[in-house]
Design an enzyme around this catalytic site. Structure first.
Site, mmCIF file in Angstrom:
data_model
loop_
_atom_site.group_PDB
_atom_site.id
_atom_site.type_symbol
_atom_site.label_atom_id
_atom_site.label_comp_id
_atom_site.label_asym_id
_atom_site.label_seq_id
_atom_site.Cartn_x
_atom_site.Cartn_y
_atom_site.Cartn_z
ATOM 1 C CG HIS A 179 -50.864 13.719 0.420
ATOM 2 N ND1 HIS A 179 -50.531 15.136 -0.008
ATOM 3 C CD2 HIS A 179 -49.731 12.944 0.408
ATOM 4 C CE1 HIS A 179 -49.157 14.983 -0.187
ATOM 5 N NE2 HIS A 179 -48.910 14.044 0.025
ATOM 6 C CD GLN A 195 -2.815 -1.050 -0.065
ATOM 7 O OE1 GLN A 195 -3.397 0.027 -0.456
ATOM 8 N NE2 GLN A 195 -3.008 -2.181 -0.886
ATOM 9 C CG HIS A 245 -0.983 2.099 -4.307
ATOM 10 N ND1 HIS A 245 -1.423 2.118 -5.562
ATOM 11 C CD2 HIS A 245 -1.691 1.065 -3.702
ATOM 12 C CE1 HIS A 245 -2.038 0.935 -5.823
ATOM 13 N NE2 HIS A 245 -1.984 0.222 -4.719
ATOM 14 C CD GLU A 304 -8.498 1.427 0.272
ATOM 15 O OE1 GLU A 304 -7.438 1.919 0.558
ATOM 16 O OE2 GLU A 304 -8.915 1.270 -1.035
ATOM 17 C CG HIS A 305 -7.027 -2.684 1.259
ATOM 18 N ND1 HIS A 305 -6.434 -1.475 0.978
ATOM 19 C CD2 HIS A 305 -7.616 -3.211 0.111
ATOM 20 C CE1 HIS A 305 -6.698 -1.154 -0.425
ATOM 21 N NE2 HIS A 305 -7.281 -2.424 -1.127
ATOM 22 C CG ASP A 358 -4.726 -4.341 -4.843
ATOM 23 O OD1 ASP A 358 -5.622 -3.737 -4.372
ATOM 24 O OD2 ASP A 358 -3.586 -4.240 -4.356
#
Lengths: 433, 433
Positions: free
Chosen positions: A420, A259, A262, A327-328, A361
Site C-alpha cells: 500500500h 391494519q 391484514h 411502521e405506520h 397504502d
C-alpha cells in the site's frame, strides 16, 4: 378486547416493555426445504421450476409457457373496469411523482489540494419483483415495487407471480403494465426467487429482488442475499395511532382495523391522552367488528395484539412512540406537525385526522413498503435508493498526491501494509526526482 | 505467475466466465457455534461475555474492566508518534469533509390537490463498530466506520475491539478518539456482536452494527440482522486496474500487490490493451515479490487468483469491467474520465495514474468499505446513508382527500380490504354530508 395500559400505573413500564417484545409470529422453519429448492433450480433450471410449479401450484408449465404473453396481459387489462383502471393510474402517477423527487444527485468537486472527488449514482441493470398469488395478490404492491425501480432507471424489470390452478388477478397484470414491468413469469415460491437470482435457460438473472411473500419466499430471499440484493424481510403489519379526544372514535377505530384486517399477527395500538376517548374507540372497534368482512382476521389481531395506552400528555406519547418505532404512525391531534417534530423513529407518518393510513397504502405517493418490527430504528421504507448504487470517484493530481501521499504512506506503514505504501511512494519518488 | 487471458482467443469467454465465478474463499461453518454464543450472551449477559473473552482472548475481564477507560485511551494516545497522529488527523479530516457532503436532504412540498408530502432523515440513536484485533486491527478502518456515523449525527458510538492477551494497538484507540467514538469495550468475536445487538448489564444495545471481522463476526452479524441493522458482509478484497501502455509497469505492479497483500484470497486483475505492457507488469510484480514483506500472502493471491487480460481496446475493457463489477477500479489511462463514463458497476473508481488505490484506503476522502464479490452490481460502499433512515410524511386536507380518496376506496375494494376503504370512506362521508 385489547390490552389497556395506563402510563401512571405502577406496572406500566413492565407492561409496555412486554408490548414491545411481544412475539406475534411463529414463522415455520422452511429453510431446509428452501435450500433444496434453490439447489434444484440452480442444477436443473427451467425443468426444476416447471416441476416445482406443477407440485406447488397445480399448474403444468413448459419453458415456453412460463412467461405471460403480451396477448394475455392485454386480455387481462381488458377485463378490468374503467373505474379500477383509472384508480390504478391515479395511484401510479402519484407514486411516480413522489419517487421522482427521491433520485439522488451526483457530486463532483475539487478540494484545496487539487484532488477531484465525488460520486455517481446508477441503476441496477435488472430487478426482480415478487408478487404473491392468491389472497395477498395486491395490485398496489406491484405499483409500490415497480414504480420506484422504473424511476431509478432500471431497464429490465422482471415480475414473478404464482397463478395457483392457473388463476391470475387481472388487476395485477394491469398494474404491472402500467408501472413498466418488462417480463412476467407465472411462477412463485422459493423457485421463483431462485430463478431470478441465478437465472435459468428462460429467465436471465436479476441483480436485486424485492417484494413480499410467504415463509418460503422470505427464506429464499435470505438465502440468495449476497448473490443479489434484496429489500427487507417484512414482518406482520403494524399501526400506531396517537389521537387526542378531538377525533371521531369511529374514524380511529377503522384506522386501527385497517391494519388488523391484514393478518392475525398484525398489531394496532392507540395512544391517547384521554382515557374516555380510548374507551370510546374500543367500543367503536367492537361495533365495526360485528359487520366487517374480515372480522375473522381483524378480531383476533385486535384481541391478541391490540392495545390502548393512556398517557399523561402528547410528549409522553411521542416518547413511547419512539420506543415502538412503528411502521405506520398516524398523528390525529390538533397540531400534528409539532408532534411529528418529536418523533425520531417511524417508517411513515400520517399527519392529522384527514390522513388515514390507508391513503398511504394506495394513492398518497410515499411507498407502502415500510420497516416493521421496530426496524424503523435503523432502516427506511422502499424507495428509489433501493434500485440505485453509488460509485465513489477520486482523482489525484501530482500536487495533491504530494500534499496527502505522505500521510497515506505513514498509515500504511503503521498497518504493516508495505505494498500500500509503496504504491504511493513510487509516485512520490518520481515527483521528488 | 497469474493467468493470462487474451480476448481474441477462442476460449476467452469460458475463461473469463471462470474468472468471474472463481471460488476464492472457504469460509468455515461456524454458524452453530455462533448461535450458541449469541444465546449465551442473551441469557447471561456480562458474565457470558467475560467467560468467552477469557476463553478466546486469554484475557480475564470483569464487568468493571470491560470498558477501556479514558485514562487508558489517553495513555495509548500519548504513545503514538506525532507523525502518526498527524497522519490520522489528516485522514480523519479528509474523510469527514467528503462524508459531510453525503448528508441527504429533507423534502416537503404541496401537490396540486393540497396534500403536503415529503420525508425527513434522522440518525440511528446508537451505532456499534466492530474492529478486529491482532494483525487486521487497522486504525484506518476505525476512521472509515466511525466518521460517517458521527457525520450522520449518531450520538452514541460504541466500539468493540478484542485485545488478545491484553494487547491493544494504540493507534486504534487514538483513531477512535479522533473520530468521536463514545465507548470502547475490549471484547471481540461473536460475543461482542451479540452484546452490541442485545445489550448486557454493562453495554446498552445499539441499533446498527458495522465493521469487518472474521468468520465468527460475519456469522454473528448475519444472525443479529433484523434485530439491528448491519453493513455488508465483506468478502476478500479485489482490485481491477485498467491500464494502457503509457504507464510505469512497476507502479501498476505495486497497485496490484496492494490488494494481494491483504489476504491470500484477494484478487488483483489487470486489463490492458497492450500485451507487452501486460508482460512487463507481470515481470514487475515478480520483482517486487522478491522483497515484499508480505510476499507470503501477496504471492499466493497473485498466483492463484490474479489475472492479466489483454483486450482489443478500452471499450472492451469497460465492458469486461462491468461484468466484474469490481470493488476497486483503477483507470490508469490517458483519458480516465472518458473511460469512467463507460463504467456502470464499481464500488470506487480511481482516476488516472496519479491515483493509486491505496490513497483511497487512507486519505482520499471516500470510504474504503466497499462492495466485494460482484455486489457493486446492486450495492454501495459505506456512507452516511448507512447511519440515517427516512421517515416519509403525508398530510391530506379535506380537499385532497376528496380528490384522491375515491381512488383509494376503489383499490381497497378491489383488494378485498374493507377496513382500508372504510377508513377513507368514513371521512369522505363527512365531507359529503
Amino acid at each position: 378486547m385489547p390490552q389497556f395500559l395506563d402510563s401512571t400505573a405502577p406496572d406500566f413500564d413492565d407492561r409496555f416493555a412486554a408490548l414491545l417484545t411481544m412475539k406475534r409470529e411463529d414463522a415455520p422453519d422452511v429453510d431446509d426445504a428452501v435450500a433444496a429448492i434453490i439447489a434444484d433450480v440452480r442444477a436443473r433450471g427451467d425443468l426444476a421450476v416447471c416441476e416445482l410449479t406443477s407440485r406447488f401450484d397445480r399448474l403444468d408449465l413448459t419453458p415456453d409457457t412460463m412467461r405471460v404473453t403480451a396477448a394475455e396481459i392485454a386480455k387481462a387489462a381488458a377485463q378490468v373496469s374503467a373505474e379500477d383502471r383509472a384508480a390504478l393510474e391515479t395511484a401510479a402517477a402519484r407514486i411516480r411523482a413522489y419517487h421522482e423527487r427521491q433520485m439522488p444527485e451526483d457530486a463532483s468537486w475539487t478540494d484545496d489540494t487539487g484532488a477531484t472527488l465525488g460520486w455517481r449514482w446508477g441503476p441496477v441493470d435488472a430487478a426482480g419483483l415478487y408478487v404473491p398469488g392468491g389472497l395477498a395478490s395486491y395490485p398496489s404492491s406491484v405499483l409500490m415495487n415497480a414504480v420506484p425501480a422504473r424511476v431509478a432507471g432500471v431497464g429490465r424489470l422482471v415480475m414473478c407471480v404464482p397463478t395457483p390452478d392457473g388463476i391470475v388477478n387481472p388487476l395485477v397484470l394491469l398494474a404491472a403494465q402500467i408501472s413498466g414491468v418488462t417480463e412476467i413469469y407465472r411462477i412463485g415460491g422459493a423457485q421463483a426467487v431462485a430463478a431470478m437470482a441465478y437465472g435459468t435457460e428462460t429467465i436471465a438473472p436479476v441483480d436485486k429482488i424485492t417484494g413480499p411473500g410467504n415463509a418460503f419466499v422470505a427464506a429464499a430471499k435470505r438465502r440468495v442475499f449476497g448473490r443479489v440484493g434484496i429489500d427487507m424481510i417484512a414482518g406482520p403489519s403494524e399501526i400506531l395511532v396517537i389521537a387526542d379526544a378531538e377525533n371521531d372514535p369511529d374514524w380511529i377505530a377503522v384506522d386501527l382495523l385497517s391494519q388488523a384486517e391484514h393478518d392475525e399477527s398484525a398489531q394496532s395500538i392507540l395512544i391517547t391522552d384521554d382515557a374516555a376517548f380510548g374507551q370510546a374507540v374500543a367500543a367503536a372497534v367492537e361495533a365495526r367488528l360485528t359487520t366487517l368482512q374480515r372480522a375473522h382476521i381483524a378480531g383476533p389481531s385486535w384481541r391478541d395484539f391490540g392495545a390502548i395506552v393512556v398517557v399523561r400528555d402528547l410528549e409522553e406519547a411521542a416518547r413511547l412512540s419512539n420506543r415502538i418505532a412503528p411502521e405506520h404512525l398516524e398523528l390525529a391531534v390538533a397540531d400534528p406537525d409539532a408532534l411529528a417534530d418529536r418523533i425520531t423513529h417511524a417508517g411513515a407518518i400520517f399527519l392529522g385526522q384527514w390522513t388515514p393510513e390507508a391513503i398511504g397504502d394506495y394513492v398518497g405517493g410515499p411507498n407502502h413498503v415500510l420497516p416493521t418490527a421496530r426496524s424503523a430504528r435503523f432502516s427506511s421504507g422502499l424507495s428509489v435508493m433501493d434500485f440505485v448504487k453509488r460509485t465513489t470517484l477520486a482523482r489525484m493530481t501530482p500536487e495533491s498526491l504530494r500534499a496527502i501521499g505522505p500521510a497515506a504512506v505513514r498509515l500504511a506503514t503503521s498497518e504493516s501494509l508495505e505494498a500500500h505504501g509503496l504504491s504511493v511512494q513510487a509516485r512520490l519518488d518520481r515527483l521528488n526526482r
